[in-house]
Design a protein around this motif. Sequence first.
Motif, PDB file in Angstrom:
ATOM      1  N   HIS A 146     -69.007  18.086  65.995  1.00 28.63           N
ATOM      2  CA  HIS A 146     -68.718  16.795  65.361  1.00 28.63           C
ATOM      3  C   HIS A 146     -69.029  15.646  66.312  1.00 28.63           C
ATOM      4  O   HIS A 146     -69.631  14.630  65.919  1.00 28.63           O
ATOM      5  N   GLU A 147     -68.614  15.802  67.565  1.00 26.05           N
ATOM      6  CA  GLU A 147     -68.865  14.762  68.573  1.00 26.05           C
ATOM      7  C   GLU A 147     -70.363  14.540  68.772  1.00 26.05           C
ATOM      8  O   GLU A 147     -70.837  13.399  68.835  1.00 26.05           O
ATOM      9  N   LYS A 148     -71.123  15.646  68.851  1.00 28.57           N
ATOM     10  CA  LYS A 148     -72.561  15.528  69.062  1.00 28.57           C
ATOM     11  C   LYS A 148     -73.252  14.898  67.861  1.00 28.57           C
ATOM     12  O   LYS A 148     -74.129  14.048  68.016  1.00 28.57           O
ATOM     13  N   LEU A 149     -72.842  15.290  66.669  1.00 30.96           N
ATOM     14  CA  LEU A 149     -73.425  14.705  65.456  1.00 30.96           C
ATOM     15  C   LEU A 149     -73.123  13.213  65.374  1.00 30.96           C
ATOM     16  O   LEU A 149     -73.966  12.411  64.948  1.00 30.96           O
ATOM     17  N   THR A 150     -71.914  12.839  65.773  1.00 31.07           N
ATOM     18  CA  THR A 150     -71.535  11.424  65.759  1.00 31.07           C
ATOM     19  C   THR A 150     -72.392  10.624  66.740  1.00 31.07           C
ATOM     20  O   THR A 150     -72.852   9.517  66.423  1.00 31.07           O
ATOM     21  N   GLU A 151     -72.614  11.192  67.929  1.00 30.47           N
ATOM     22  CA  GLU A 151     -73.459  10.517  68.920  1.00 30.47           C
ATOM     23  C   GLU A 151     -74.891  10.354  68.399  1.00 30.47           C
ATOM     24  O   GLU A 151     -75.489   9.278  68.535  1.00 30.47           O
ATOM     25  N   ASN A 152     -75.424  11.416  67.802  1.00 33.41           N
ATOM     26  CA  ASN A 152     -76.791  11.355  67.278  1.00 33.41           C
ATOM     27  C   ASN A 152     -76.900  10.339  66.150  1.00 33.41           C
ATOM     28  O   ASN A 152     -77.882   9.582  66.067  1.00 33.41           O
ATOM     29  N   ALA A 201     -73.021   6.336  58.429  1.00 30.89           N
ATOM     30  CA  ALA A 201     -72.170   7.157  57.558  1.00 30.89           C
ATOM     31  C   ALA A 201     -71.305   8.075  58.406  1.00 30.89           C
ATOM     32  O   ALA A 201     -71.736   8.547  59.471  1.00 30.89           O
ATOM     33  N   PRO A 202     -70.089   8.362  57.961  1.00 29.39           N
ATOM     34  CA  PRO A 202     -69.214   9.253  58.736  1.00 29.39           C
ATOM     35  C   PRO A 202     -69.744  10.682  58.720  1.00 29.39           C
ATOM     36  O   PRO A 202     -70.421  11.105  57.785  1.00 29.39           O
ATOM     37  N   VAL A 203     -69.434  11.419  59.777  1.00 30.68           N
ATOM     38  CA  VAL A 203     -69.801  12.836  59.855  1.00 30.68           C
ATOM     39  C   VAL A 203     -68.725  13.630  59.136  1.00 30.68           C
ATOM     40  O   VAL A 203     -67.554  13.615  59.525  1.00 30.68           O
TER      41      VAL A 203
END
Length: 427
Positions: free
Chosen positions: A271-277, A132-134
């Motif tokens: 946002h970048e970190k959440l996307t990586e996780n 799912a998108p962040v």
Amino acid sequence: MQVNVEKPSPNVAKVSLSVPAEDFQKHYKQGIQHQRGQVSMKGFRPGKAPLPMIEKQFGPEITANIQQHFIQQAYSQAVQENELKPFSHPQINKDDAQMSDDGSFSVEFEVALKPTFDLPDYKGLEVESELAPVLPVNVDSAIEEIKLQQSRPEPASEGMEAGGMALGDVAFLHGETAVFEREGIRISDAQAPPGVDADAFAAALLGVKDGDVVEVPMTLPETLEQEDARGAEGICRVTVKQAYNMIPPTEEELYGMLQVEDEASLKAKVHEKLTENAQTQENGRIETVLLQRLMDQTDIELPETMLEDQTNQRLNALHGQLQEQGLEHDAIHAQMEQQRPVAREESEKGLKALLVVEQLAETEDLQVRAEEMEAELESIAMRNGADVDEVKKYYSENNMHQQLGIELLERKVREFLRENATVKEPS
């Protein structure tokens, strides 16, 4: 030494070992002489104790060691000469060894063999992504969580606010009797004790100061030692020793912690970190789906001896846990029998996964290198805040290197399956 191997079934090899009396006695005499030179006995010079005394004291141990020596030799010879693929090293009871009157030695043992099977096609498997998108709301929630984690305690002289923290004592009362007590623990309005209504607990703590005592109705837990109190109505008493409010960092402090310049770069970094996780979690989910699908499509006849052994190991672990809980023998036996089908099912799944992983790894030449083992041990030490040498010592003393190697090999196989799969966008 004579070693014979029979295969009564595809998954079992029966090894028969016979050692002539002269061979066994040769090793036995050498063992006695060696032991004689190692021990000191009162009244005798070192290495000069009478052989009958050495035999009386050390004979059984030397005999057992010689038997184990020949058994290990027989096992290695059987595997090498017959190109056997053992599932695991056989557990041989020393009482199974037979010493004949003429001094010869013989023993029979079974070796569970890895079953032969064909893997289905495992490249190009299709799986649908659930990534799912962040969203901006996710970023805002993550930033608030960071603020909460980085908040600093400050004495609540005017009373504890929502989200504060206290240090104090907790007691569960059944009538006037304390059936549970804990001193000097951290107390949060966001974590009510079991059996206590969360809203009532938070409301009771709101505004408390050092030295305050608050009581909240509760249902006493079923795990209490006092049987007549289990499930009964009671009181949760909290004695506040120190109350604190949690002060979040300022925007400037937060920017400095995360090494960003402003709100926009803060949100971009989060946002970048959440996307990586999210991608890491999705990769793990995809790998689990693919490996399970491969297992479901692979027909394997597991060795019954190995399956039973694994089931018993799981049940033995459960037995120890139930004993620690203080259950009586009959209650433990009943739970063991109730859990046997579950333990067998879990054992079957675990063994099947191991076989599939090992065969795919062998087919694709996926190997765990020594430097990868070393890096993983260092990573384990870092995650646990432990010394690397201590972690290595622990794994060595507990014979855990093989298990660690299997875990790393499975990780490689899971990654291989995902990288060679076709991941479709969500429909």
